[in-house]
Design an enzyme around this catalytic site. Sequence first.
Site, PDB file in Angstrom:
ATOM      1  N   ARG A  93       0.864  -1.173   0.000  1.00 33.67           N
ATOM      2  CA  ARG A  93       0.000   0.000   0.000  1.00 33.67           C
ATOM      3  C   ARG A  93       0.907   1.230   0.000  1.00 33.67           C
ATOM      4  O   ARG A  93       1.787   1.358   0.852  1.00 33.67           O
ATOM      5  CB  ARG A  93      -0.855   0.017   1.258  1.00 33.67           C
ATOM      6  CG  ARG A  93      -1.682   1.273   1.334  1.00 33.67           C
ATOM      7  CD  ARG A  93      -2.344   1.436   2.662  1.00 33.67           C
ATOM      8  NE  ARG A  93      -3.142   2.649   2.649  1.00 33.67           N
ATOM      9  CZ  ARG A  93      -3.406   3.357   3.731  1.00 33.67           C
ATOM     10  NH1 ARG A  93      -2.952   2.983   4.906  1.00 33.67           N
ATOM     11  NH2 ARG A  93      -4.138   4.441   3.643  1.00 33.67           N
ATOM     12  N   ARG A 243      -9.148  14.779  12.681  1.00 34.25           N
ATOM     13  CA  ARG A 243      -8.881  15.815  11.668  1.00 34.25           C
ATOM     14  C   ARG A 243     -10.120  16.681  11.454  1.00 34.25           C
ATOM     15  O   ARG A 243     -11.247  16.172  11.465  1.00 34.25           O
ATOM     16  CB  ARG A 243      -8.498  15.162  10.338  1.00 34.25           C
ATOM     17  CG  ARG A 243      -7.122  14.576  10.344  1.00 34.25           C
ATOM     18  CD  ARG A 243      -6.837  13.832   9.047  1.00 34.25           C
ATOM     19  NE  ARG A 243      -6.390  12.486   9.341  1.00 34.25           N
ATOM     20  CZ  ARG A 243      -6.486  11.468   8.494  1.00 34.25           C
ATOM     21  NH1 ARG A 243      -6.982  11.626   7.299  1.00 34.25           N
ATOM     22  NH2 ARG A 243      -6.054  10.280   8.860  1.00 34.25           N
ATOM     23  N   GLU A 386      -9.536  -3.586   1.936  1.00 35.84           N
ATOM     24  CA  GLU A 386      -8.451  -2.967   1.174  1.00 35.84           C
ATOM     25  C   GLU A 386      -7.349  -3.975   0.854  1.00 35.84           C
ATOM     26  O   GLU A 386      -6.743  -3.931  -0.207  1.00 35.84           O
ATOM     27  CB  GLU A 386      -7.895  -1.775   1.956  1.00 35.84           C
ATOM     28  CG  GLU A 386      -8.877  -0.606   1.944  1.00 35.84           C
ATOM     29  CD  GLU A 386      -8.578   0.464   2.981  1.00 35.84           C
ATOM     30  OE1 GLU A 386      -8.908   0.236   4.162  1.00 35.84           O
ATOM     31  OE2 GLU A 386      -8.009   1.494   2.625  1.00 35.84           O
TER      32      GLU A 386
END
Length: 402
Positions: A93, A243, A386
């Site tokens: 990744r 965030r 993923e």
Amino acid sequence: MTATRVLVLNSGSSSVKYQLLDMRDASRLAVGLVERIGEQTSRLKHTCVTSGDTHERSGPIADHDAALKAVSEELAKDGLGLDSPELAAIGHRVVHGGMFFTEPTVIDEEVLTEIERLIPVAPLHNPANLTGIRTAMALRPDLPQVAVFDTAFHTTMPESAARYAIDTKIADRYRVRRYGFHGTSHAYVSRATAKLLGKAPEDVNVIVLHLGNGASASAVRGGVCVDTSMGLTPLEGLVMGTRSGDLDPAVIFHLQRVGGMSMDEIDTLLNKSSGLFGLCGDNDMREIRRRMDEGDEQARLAFEIYIHRLKKYIGAYYAVLGTVDAVAFTAGVGENADFVRAAAVAGLEGLGLAVDEDRNARRGDEARLISPEGARVAVAVVPTDEEMEIATQTYALVGKAA
Ligand code: ADP
């Protein structure tokens, strides 16, 4: 013997997550994690999926090299070592592929140089990804190593979505544009949603909501990404665990000029101590739910701000796509938090969006519809994978040659 196994490596600055998959039947053979690399308290947790055995080790693991060697030893105990002739490739990744990498890519020196050149736009992630790649290449120099980029799925965004409205010369000089992240997940989930609807990806428009600790939305038209909420970095867009997501860029000037904060302090503020955590001191949606149930107003407000932003993106991407076949929720929050899903589509009946209470409350590991029977737009929970997507893309690139 045909090599059909792919090792997927996700190397962070102090951790390595890995999975070994057999692509003959897309089965998982082993999964594991090395944490706190470089500290005295490093930990390796390895599970052999076929036997169900889990081994744990603790004690110092000095660097990524030592971490991968330890992983290889653990795999070898199960007869799955890195030296096995059945290993076809290692899929890595890589967070930032810029505009250069639009597809999974077999890694060579030129590719390494380009990933390195992208460090200024991904200072936290790309160096760690590179360390993992270099270590794996040194361990198995003969084996194809493939980089699968988080940004690649979003390189199809039209310029109207990818560019910021700033001076083009400055933007081009410093490669300032919207790249998007979580692309492997958005690619996987948008395809899996089409499958759930019994249609080809080319025939459906999907809004994917990847809600984990990091969170992003994407608009996918006929299998092609046309917009996504993260930008130059993974800071833009939705309210996340820590965030801020979108904010007026002038907030930064204000904090620097009036608040006397340094750029590094502001960077840390917006990335590490904002979002749900900044708003209420917790970034885990389970904890926020518990506090709301106890009548905690701060947790309630944090939740409302989170949902308000999410709704704005659903509306925006509805408008970008024109017609929408499905809205798919995925990742830790999206897959587990029925109350987030219900709140996100509440009041959107006018857009054809609703959840059926019973369906939404049902838990499971499979992709499933949660909208009422006969709904105009499907609302779905689609677990992301993923690692499987990285393995599939890696094997598609090298499997035939192996
Ligand atoms: P990342 O990969 O970005 O670290 P994940 O996709 O693993 O994040 O999501 C982690 C988040 O999922 C947790 O911070 C938590 O808020 C949320 N989460 C996990 N399980 C549940 C649950 N059962 N109910 C509500 N939220 C959950």
